[in-house]
Design an enzyme around this catalytic site. Structure first.
Site, PDB file in Angstrom:
ATOM      1  N   ASN A  25     -93.468 108.017 -17.128  1.00  4.49           N
ATOM      2  CA  ASN A  25     -94.535 107.680 -18.063  1.00  4.49           C
ATOM      3  C   ASN A  25     -95.033 108.905 -18.812  1.00  4.49           C
ATOM      4  OD1 ASN A  25     -94.328 105.072 -17.158  1.00  4.49           O
ATOM      5  ND2 ASN A  25     -96.215 105.092 -15.966  1.00  4.49           N
ATOM      6  N   HIS A 413     -93.412  91.941 -33.033  1.00  4.28           N
ATOM      7  CA  HIS A 413     -93.606  92.175 -31.604  1.00  4.28           C
ATOM      8  C   HIS A 413     -93.826  90.865 -30.840  1.00  4.28           C
ATOM      9  CE1 HIS A 413     -95.958  93.866 -28.063  1.00  4.28           C
ATOM     10  NE2 HIS A 413     -94.901  94.636 -28.076  1.00  4.28           N
ATOM     11  N   HIS A 571     -98.694  93.248 -17.428  1.00  5.72           N
ATOM     12  CA  HIS A 571     -98.282  93.270 -18.830  1.00  5.72           C
ATOM     13  C   HIS A 571     -98.783  92.059 -19.613  1.00  5.72           C
ATOM     14  CE1 HIS A 571     -95.178  93.296 -22.148  1.00  5.72           C
ATOM     15  NE2 HIS A 571     -95.490  94.576 -22.094  1.00  5.72           N
TER      16      HIS A 571
END
Length: 700
Positions: A25, A413, A571
């Site tokens: 990350n 997206h 998520h």
């Protein structure tokens, strides 16, 4: 993420994994976020960042200082875990210098056989450049002296060799890092001078270069431009330069090295330990098989009961899945059913990220080859997935699919799939609208929601949505039930917050629940502040960046912010507004300015009363979580409750796989309890009986 490596509730081997995830990350942060700040600092002549009110240079200094602290914490945990690994006789991290002569000889033999053939080097004595070293590449910088002349050699660490070398001595596994073995065998690579100094370093590059790949006159131009972009991106400036603090590190040589190669001192991080802890993934994988109780137990996700047709089910019911507790295979079942249904005339789907060797792509190719009209909207600008999406584009085109690229100036997206049984002015069929990608690999570790339905309103709205995507120039359509960005999702969220505020002022009731990956949009935050000032309660679950501050809305403020970090990556995006008419939504969009204004996103309301109950249960579980949750205080710091009163959201959902909170409204089947359908069972019994009779007759 780093703190989970020190949590008692985290299985021992998974603690190593969280250190590796944190390293990965951080690489992305320095490849994308830090370069963005650097660019803004240069473009605005060190202007003020609007959300924080700070100059960009001060933000970068704070980032550097905070990351130095994070490295100390991360490597402190690594040292402690390494010690426990050795104490439990599961293996030990070894340094070449600590091996005895016999052990070094064995390691040297391995170097000569498996590593030396892959090594190369570049010599510098006048012009100095690291441009050929790609992002995340590790290398050795070596100072050579011969005849009073000095030169520097760069030896890249090969990427096609497992970085972690396992050697077994006296029944104990010793883990030696390949860069340590190489630096102690450099005389085998070159012997034309004396090695004076060696540094082990690693670079992270700026990958935030703008991608000017819009809708060209034809797809070939778009693909060519993308290939040029991918080649140029690897030459971005260095944003982080990690150097290992070995016992023999010569600071004068390091200083000279940085100066010669023009490495900005503000990017340099001395690391007290091995660079790039992502190598710990390769440590955990084999040990997990050997010690299965030291990792999270395998998840037996709910599968679709194959004895019932999914499309027939959707003719009567809506369906809501939550990955990974519900298996992503159920989406594949949906696609398979659509392909096998003779009524299917078209399939339309957006693609942002897919797995390597994707089953989704294989099914879409099969559908096209079967004569179904397949349209795939592929977003080539999905960061770090551009190359894979290029490959997928070629495969789908070869199979006869119609390929559409993103809208001009905006990434697409949204995550949605439309199956049409009737096209035209009155479309009929089935929809799937989700919060996550069509990636069967990440779907086992990412928590996402996926809605399936045959409702006419959903189908007609999605048909309009895809027609908009397929047109080079088109005005966004007006939807009956769905909402899409740019702009309209932001407007919807703000309007709903305002409606809850008005309801709260009238009745003293109502609240708002939002679950997103990031909350940075100024206008949404302003709407939250406005409602919180009069007392509207807000429960916000924000996994990542959150620009909202607590304690500034006055005495009536009731805002709780947490970030849930656990076994799976949270998520899913949920918007829930409670007034006299509760409104529950799932969306592909985070509450960020880029998602609100510069991306094509999709949000869908939950319309089915039964699914509303299920959705409310999911929200209730998240609202009660104080085990996996890190909570924000008024100083913007996060803390964790020492004595939680609630429960872990993720562990609750895992438990409900086998013990659902209520009778489910769809055919369920846990993957660990797959039963043979009765018809199949009876058929098998009949076949066995016939074989026995035939054998008996033959013997007679």
């Amino acid at each position: 993420m780093i703190d989970l490596a020190n949590e008692n509730t985290t299985p021992f081997l998974d603690r190593f994994k969280f250190l590796a995830i944190a390293s990965n990350n951080l690489d992305e942060f320095y490849s994308v976020r830090v370069p963005s700040l650097q660019s803004q600092m240069e473009l605005t002549d060190d202007g003020v960042e609007t959300k924080s009110g700070m100059e960009y240079s001060k933000i970068l200094k704070k980032v550097h200082k905070r990351n130095e602290k994070n490295f100390k914490i991360q490597y402190g945990y690594f040292q402690q875990l390494s010690k426990e690994l050795a104490e439990n006789k599961m293996g030990t991290f070894a340094k070449y210098r600590d091996l005895n002569e016999h052990q070094q000889e064995k390691a040297d033999q391995l170097f000569d056989q498996r590593i030396l053939p892959f090594l190369s080097f570049t010599t510098y004595d006048t012009r100095y450049s690291l441009d050929y070293l790609k992002n995340k590449r590790m290398a050795l910088g070596v100072l050579i002296k011969k005849d009073n002349k000095k030169k520097i050699r760069i030896v890249p660490i090969p990427t096609n060799i497992n970085r972690l070398i396992k050697l077994n001595f006296d029944g104990i596994d010793h883990y030696l890092l390949v860069e340590d073995l190489i630096r102690n065998n450099l005389t085998n690579l070159f012997d034309d001078g004396k090695i004076e100094e060696i540094i082990t370093f690693r670079i992270i590059r700026d990958l935030d270069a703008s991608l000017d790949v819009e809708k060209d006159d034809n797809n070939k131009d778009t693909i060519r431009n993308l290939r040029h972009y991918l080649a140029d991106r690897e030459k971005g400036r260095i944003t982080m330069f990690e150097v290992e603090e070995t016992d023999d590190l010569n600071l004068d040589f390091l200083k000279s090295f940085l100066k010669k190669f023009k490495v900005n001192k503000r990017t340099v991080y001395p690391i007290d330990g091995p660079l790039d802890l992502t190598f710990l993934f390769s440590l955990v994988k084999p040990l997990a098989k050997q010690y299965p109780k030291l990792v999270y137990p395998p998840l037996h996700a709910v599968q679709w009961n194959q004895s019932e047709s999914m499309l027939k089910y959707l003719d009567q019911h809506d369906l809501l899945l939550q990955y990974p507790y519900d298996s992503f295979d159920q989406f594949l079942t949906f696609l398979r059913a659509a392909i096998d249904d003779p009524k299917t005339v078209a399939i339309k789907q957006t693609i942002y990220r897919v797995a390597n060797h994707s089953k989704v792509i294989e099914l879409l190719k099969e559908a096209a080859q079967k004569g179904i009209k397949v349209t795939v909207m592929i977003e080539l600008r999905a960061r770090f997935d551009e190359a894979n999406n290029l490959k997928v584009t070629g495969e789908l085109e070869d199979a006869g699919c119609n390929i559409v690229f993103g809208k001009k100036y905006m990434k697409v997206h949204s995550k949605t799939c439309l199956v049409l049984t009737e096209d035209g002015l009155n479309p009929k069929g089935y929809v799937q609208i989700g919060t996550g990608n069509y990636n069967e690999s990440t779907a086992t570790g990412f928590v996402d929601l996926s809605l399936f339905s045959s409702r006419d309103d959903y189908v007609k709205d999605l048909a309009s949505f895809f027609n908009y995507l397929e047109q080079p120039v088109a005005e966004p359509p007006k939807y009956k039930v769905l909402t899409a960005s740019p702009h309209r999702i932001e407007d919807m969220v703000i309007q709903n917050i305002q409606t809850v505020k008005e309801y709260y002022l009238r009745t003293g009731k109502g609240h708002v629940f939002l679950k997103v990956n990031s909350l940075t949009d100024v206008d949404v935050i302003a709407a939250i502040y406005d409602a919180a000032t009069v007392g509207v309660p807000f429960r916000l679950v924000v996994r990542g960046a959150c620009c909202l501050k607590l304690g500034i809305c006055g005495p009536k403020e009731k805002i709780v912010v947490s970030s849930i970090v656990g076994e799976f990556l949270e998520h899913s995006r949920i918007y829930a507004f409670y007034d006299d008419d509760t409104s529950l939504w799932i969306s592909s969009a985070d509450l960020m300015t880029r998602n609100m204004d510069n991306r094509v996103e999709l949000a869908a309301p939950i319309l089915s009363p039964k699914l509303k109950k299920l959705m409310q249960h999911i929200i209730d579980v998240y609202e009660q979580d104080d085990v996996d949750g890190f909570f924000m205080n008024k100083k913007g710091k996060y803390f964790k409750y020492a004595s939680p009163k609630g429960k872990s959201a993720q562990q609750t959902f895992i438990k409900e796989i086998d013990e659902p909170h209520e009778k489910p409204e769809k055919p369920r089947q846990s993957s660990k309890d797959v039963k043979i359908p009765q018809k199949v069972f009876l058929t098998v019994i009949l076949i066995i009986a016939i074989i026995i009779i035939l054998v008996a007759l033959k013997l007679l």
